[in-house]
Design a protein around this motif. Structure first.
Motif, mmCIF file in Angstrom:
data_model
loop_
_atom_site.group_PDB
_atom_site.id
_atom_site.type_symbol
_atom_site.label_atom_id
_atom_site.label_comp_id
_atom_site.label_asym_id
_atom_site.label_seq_id
_atom_site.Cartn_x
_atom_site.Cartn_y
_atom_site.Cartn_z
ATOM 1 N N LEU A 141 0.839 -1.200 0.000
ATOM 2 C CA LEU A 141 0.000 0.000 0.000
ATOM 3 C C LEU A 141 0.875 1.252 0.000
ATOM 4 O O LEU A 141 0.508 2.279 -0.588
ATOM 5 C CB LEU A 141 -1.016 -0.042 1.151
ATOM 6 N N ASP A 142 2.047 1.171 0.601
ATOM 7 C CA ASP A 142 2.976 2.306 0.549
ATOM 8 C C ASP A 142 3.439 2.530 -0.893
ATOM 9 O O ASP A 142 3.424 3.651 -1.395
ATOM 10 C CB ASP A 142 4.202 2.048 1.453
ATOM 11 N N ILE A 219 9.337 7.892 4.672
ATOM 12 C CA ILE A 219 8.465 6.954 5.397
ATOM 13 C C ILE A 219 8.900 7.001 6.859
ATOM 14 O O ILE A 219 10.044 6.656 7.183
ATOM 15 C CB ILE A 219 8.580 5.518 4.849
ATOM 16 N N LEU A 220 7.996 7.457 7.715
ATOM 17 C CA LEU A 220 8.339 7.577 9.136
ATOM 18 C C LEU A 220 7.903 6.346 9.906
ATOM 19 O O LEU A 220 6.881 5.739 9.588
ATOM 20 C CB LEU A 220 7.606 8.779 9.722
ATOM 21 N N LYS A 255 8.664 19.561 -2.953
ATOM 22 C CA LYS A 255 8.244 18.314 -3.616
ATOM 23 C C LYS A 255 8.679 17.107 -2.813
ATOM 24 O O LYS A 255 9.647 16.430 -3.144
ATOM 25 C CB LYS A 255 8.853 18.258 -5.011
ATOM 26 N N ILE A 256 7.983 16.851 -1.761
ATOM 27 C CA ILE A 256 8.330 15.695 -0.920
ATOM 28 C C ILE A 256 7.029 15.218 -0.274
ATOM 29 O O ILE A 256 6.150 16.028 0.025
ATOM 30 C CB ILE A 256 9.391 16.090 0.138
ATOM 31 N N ILE A 257 6.889 13.915 -0.111
ATOM 32 C CA ILE A 257 5.675 13.423 0.555
ATOM 33 C C ILE A 257 6.048 12.621 1.805
ATOM 34 O O ILE A 257 7.137 12.056 1.902
ATOM 35 C CB ILE A 257 4.768 12.582 -0.389
ATOM 36 N N LEU A 258 5.099 12.616 2.739
ATOM 37 C CA LEU A 258 5.314 11.977 4.033
ATOM 38 C C LEU A 258 4.365 10.793 4.189
ATOM 39 O O LEU A 258 3.154 10.941 4.045
ATOM 40 C CB LEU A 258 5.022 13.008 5.141
ATOM 41 N N LEU A 259 4.929 9.632 4.483
ATOM 42 C CA LEU A 259 4.116 8.440 4.737
ATOM 43 C C LEU A 259 4.390 7.947 6.159
ATOM 44 O O LEU A 259 5.495 8.145 6.687
ATOM 45 C CB LEU A 259 4.466 7.312 3.748
ATOM 46 N N HIS A 260 3.411 7.303 6.743
ATOM 47 C CA HIS A 260 3.576 6.704 8.074
ATOM 48 C C HIS A 260 2.587 5.544 8.143
ATOM 49 O O HIS A 260 1.410 5.733 7.833
ATOM 50 C CB HIS A 260 3.278 7.760 9.146
ATOM 51 N N PRO A 261 3.033 4.342 8.548
ATOM 52 C CA PRO A 261 2.092 3.215 8.564
ATOM 53 C C PRO A 261 1.043 3.326 9.667
ATOM 54 O O PRO A 261 0.025 2.627 9.628
ATOM 55 C CB PRO A 261 2.997 2.002 8.824
ATOM 56 N N SER A 280 1.105 15.181 3.290
ATOM 57 C CA SER A 280 0.987 13.987 4.138
ATOM 58 C C SER A 280 0.055 12.990 3.461
ATOM 59 O O SER A 280 -1.069 13.318 3.085
ATOM 60 C CB SER A 280 0.418 14.364 5.512
ATOM 61 N N MET A 281 0.526 11.766 3.304
ATOM 62 C CA MET A 281 -0.243 10.724 2.602
ATOM 63 C C MET A 281 -0.922 9.778 3.600
ATOM 64 O O MET A 281 -1.427 8.735 3.205
ATOM 65 C CB MET A 281 0.708 9.882 1.725
#
Ligand code: NCD
Length: 306
Positions: A141-142, A219-220, A255-261, A280-281
């Motif tokens: 999913l990431d 990805i945090l 231009k940067i995106i942030l993911l966190h599970p 933030s995604m």
């Protein structure tokens, strides 16, 4: 003819071709989603959700995904089961098997349990997170979220920041994102870094500003205290000072995106306000999780594609 694996236990079960099959199918489910009509891909299937460890997102996501494909679902709650009376895991699985279940979604605190179950039953197994080992559908999913945002994964610089040592999400993401052609950067306290870093072919970063400047995607990870045996950090304040992603260091790059599970520990690995910004995604990851899990379940049961 496509070769799709029987089970999904770790990221390396899926090659690049399998991964793009999943993304294509997930896109189809996303574009054709209609809350009033279910898909029939899993009609006649019974899916056992065997969660031996707590979960909000992953459990609900798999349950919804199975239901949207017309499967019957069976919720196995370990703490309310005969495991508490001393029944073995093997006997528990044989009992569920005898109820004519077709697929197991397994989460367990110990690495290797989904593999062990695959030696007991011939039914399909999907690993929903096993100890510090892997969590392949989180990586899927990431990757799908990143692909939707950038239109590609090949050549992207993707960093994973935080408690890498205890993270099954990191382990699955490193393997899968490499297979898809991304460069991987890692940053975290030395005590939370695994020893076999060279094996991963990842770039090791030295400070928070440097890693963010390098990245197209961050990805945090959460500090997974429940998997730590002893105090591995001098203090929380020090962690926040050197490893937190916050307004001051993140927004310098547009231009940067942030993911966190998830689950997110606000104010520790990330400043709260950042998770509400356009890049933030986190909420999109949750939505995409349902479509990617539907795609995996559909492809694993699609005998013609095997
Ligand atoms: C992760 C997990 O359980 O491995 N969460 C999730 O599945 N969404 C990450 C975590 O627990 O920090």
């Amino acid at each position: 003819m496509n070769i799709f694996p029987k089970n999904l236990i770790e990221a390396s079960d899926l090659n690049k071709k399998n991964l793009y099959q999943i993304f294509t199918k997930a896109k189809y489910f996303e574009e054709n989603y209609n809350p009033k009509e279910k898909f029939n891909d899993l009609k006649g299937y019974t899916v056992a959700l065997a969660f031996f460890e707590n979960s909000t997102r992953t459990l609900l996501s798999f349950e919804l995904a199975a239901k949207r494909l017309s499967a019957e679902t069976l919720n196995f709650i370990a703490s309310a089961s005969s495991l508490v009376k001393g029944e073995s895991l093997a006997d528990t699985i044989r009992t569920i098997d005898a109820m004519l279940v077709n697929m197991y979604i397994i989460r367990n605190q110990y690495a290797g349990v989904p593999y062990f179950v695959s030696t007991i039953t011939n039914n399909i197994i999907i690993n929903a997170g096993d100890g510090k080992h892997e969590h392949p559908t989180q990586a899927l999913l990431d990757a799908y979220t990143i692909l939707k945002h950038y239109g590609k994964i090949e050549g992207l610089k993707i960093s994973i920041i935080g408690d890498i040592f205890h993270s099954r999400v990191a382990r699955s993401n490193i393997v899968m994102l490499h297979e898809l052609g991304a460069e991987i950067g890692l940053y975290g306290p030395g005590t939370l870094m695994p020893q076999h870093l060279n094996y991963w072919n990842a770039i090791l970063h030295n400070n928070i500003n440097e890693v963010i400047n390098w990245s197209d995607v961050v990805i945090l990870l959460r500090l997974q205290n429940e998997r730590m045996q002893s105090g591995l950090l001098p203090s929380m304040n020090e962690y926040i000072k050197f490893y937190q992603v916050n307004l001051a260091n993140f927004t310098k790059k547009d231009k940067i995106i942030l993911l966190h599970p998830g689950p997110v520990n606000y104010g520790i690995e990330v400043e709260h306000c950042l998770t509400k910004q356009h890049n933030s995604m986190i909420d999109r990851q949750v939505t995409n999780g349902i479509f990617t899990r539907m795609a995996v379940m559909s492809l694993l049961t699609n005998i013609e594609d095997k």
